[in-house]
Design an enzyme around this catalytic site. Sequence first.
Site, PDB file in Angstrom:
ATOM      1  N   GLY A   1    -124.437  49.505  21.419  1.00 48.63           N
ATOM      2  CA  GLY A   1    -124.290  49.242  20.029  1.00 48.63           C
ATOM      3  C   GLY A   1    -125.574  48.539  19.413  1.00 48.63           C
TER       4      GLY A   1
ATOM      5  N   ARG B   1    -123.716  42.288  32.066  1.00 50.78           N
ATOM      6  CA  ARG B   1    -122.570  41.869  33.060  1.00 50.78           C
ATOM      7  C   ARG B   1    -122.347  42.921  34.149  1.00 50.78           C
ATOM      8  NH1 ARG B   1    -116.919  40.704  30.266  1.00 50.78           N
ATOM      9  NH2 ARG B   1    -117.706  42.807  29.210  1.00 50.78           N
TER      10      ARG B   1
ATOM     11  N   VAL C   1    -122.524  35.942  30.270  1.00 53.88           N
ATOM     12  CA  VAL C   1    -122.814  34.755  29.371  1.00 53.88           C
ATOM     13  C   VAL C   1    -121.774  33.728  29.642  1.00 53.88           C
ATOM     14  CG1 VAL C   1    -124.058  35.983  27.837  1.00 53.88           C
ATOM     15  CG2 VAL C   1    -121.745  35.459  27.431  1.00 53.88           C
TER      16      VAL C   1
ATOM     17  N   ASN D   1    -126.431  38.043  21.376  1.00 53.75           N
ATOM     18  CA  ASN D   1    -125.601  39.022  20.846  1.00 53.75           C
ATOM     19  C   ASN D   1    -124.379  39.360  21.408  1.00 53.75           C
ATOM     20  OD1 ASN D   1    -125.520  41.534  19.093  1.00 53.75           O
ATOM     21  ND2 ASN D   1    -125.536  42.191  21.248  1.00 53.75           N
TER      22      ASN D   1
ATOM     23  N   SER E   1    -121.537  36.836  12.061  1.00 55.92           N
ATOM     24  CA  SER E   1    -120.897  37.484  11.093  1.00 55.92           C
ATOM     25  C   SER E   1    -120.650  36.847  10.024  1.00 55.92           C
ATOM     26  CB  SER E   1    -119.586  38.144  11.927  1.00 55.92           C
ATOM     27  OG  SER E   1    -118.947  38.806  10.969  1.00 55.92           O
TER      28      SER E   1
ATOM     29  N   TYR F   1    -112.117  35.391  16.080  1.00 60.77           N
ATOM     30  CA  TYR F   1    -113.523  36.239  15.854  1.00 60.77           C
ATOM     31  C   TYR F   1    -114.156  35.037  14.869  1.00 60.77           C
ATOM     32  CZ  TYR F   1    -117.557  39.366  15.578  1.00 60.77           C
ATOM     33  OH  TYR F   1    -118.642  39.943  15.673  1.00 60.77           O
TER      34      TYR F   1
ATOM     35  N   THR G   1    -120.412  50.494  14.978  1.00 57.16           N
ATOM     36  CA  THR G   1    -120.300  50.381  16.615  1.00 57.16           C
ATOM     37  C   THR G   1    -118.927  50.333  16.877  1.00 57.16           C
ATOM     38  OG1 THR G   1    -120.144  47.742  16.213  1.00 57.16           O
ATOM     39  CG2 THR G   1    -122.255  48.814  16.378  1.00 57.16           C
TER      40      THR G   1
END
Length: 225
Positions: free
Chosen positions: A7, A28, A54, A80, A134, A149, A184
């Site tokens: 993405g 990861r 992360v 990101n 976002s 989110y 994405t």
Amino acid sequence: MTGATRGIGREVVAQLAARGHIVVLGARDERRGSEVARHLDPDATTVHSCRLDVTDPASARRAASWIQDTFGRADVLVNNAGIDYDTDQDAVGADLFRVRAALETNLFGAWQVTQALLPLLRGSPHPRIVNVSSEVGSISGMVGGTPGYSVSKAALNALTRLFADELAGDRVLVNAVSPGLTATDMGRGGGRSIAEGAAGIVWAAVLPDDGPSGGFYHDGRPLAW
């Protein structure tokens, strides 16, 4: 670059490498990271992969140590990595286990990776931190839905402000960037092209020394908090 195997993350890596930057692709899945790096740069001159979870402080420290040993410093950190655009939830009935998981990656992941890399960024002549956020994290425009989110990105925006103020003396420019709805997996395939979404992140990554810090942007234009 965290969250870099697909993405927008992958596209930002490609765009920065095309500008001549040496880019570390954090992943990861170490094998997947290596595959993507080889695809983007078969000669391994500008794109390198590094295992990075992360959500794991030890992984962040190991990645920072590897970058230190390999390159000596870090000029730009792009946070990101993000998960769970939870359009199927609302705040009233939210599964708080999912919300906590979103915060662990979207907020605390960016926080601890930044802490791990700060000594390397302080060694850069032009240090930059870009937190990929976002517009659903904008409190002034927030409405119901996507609770995990939205809250995690609002908190990431707040963290951006804190870091920008605290690191001003170290010349670190810290900004949050919304790429907007892009085609994405997280964007469900809708919105504009991934290249367009990535361009605003690259803009913040390569700001001049007199560029802004502590802001929230989309395509280089300020957004309301």
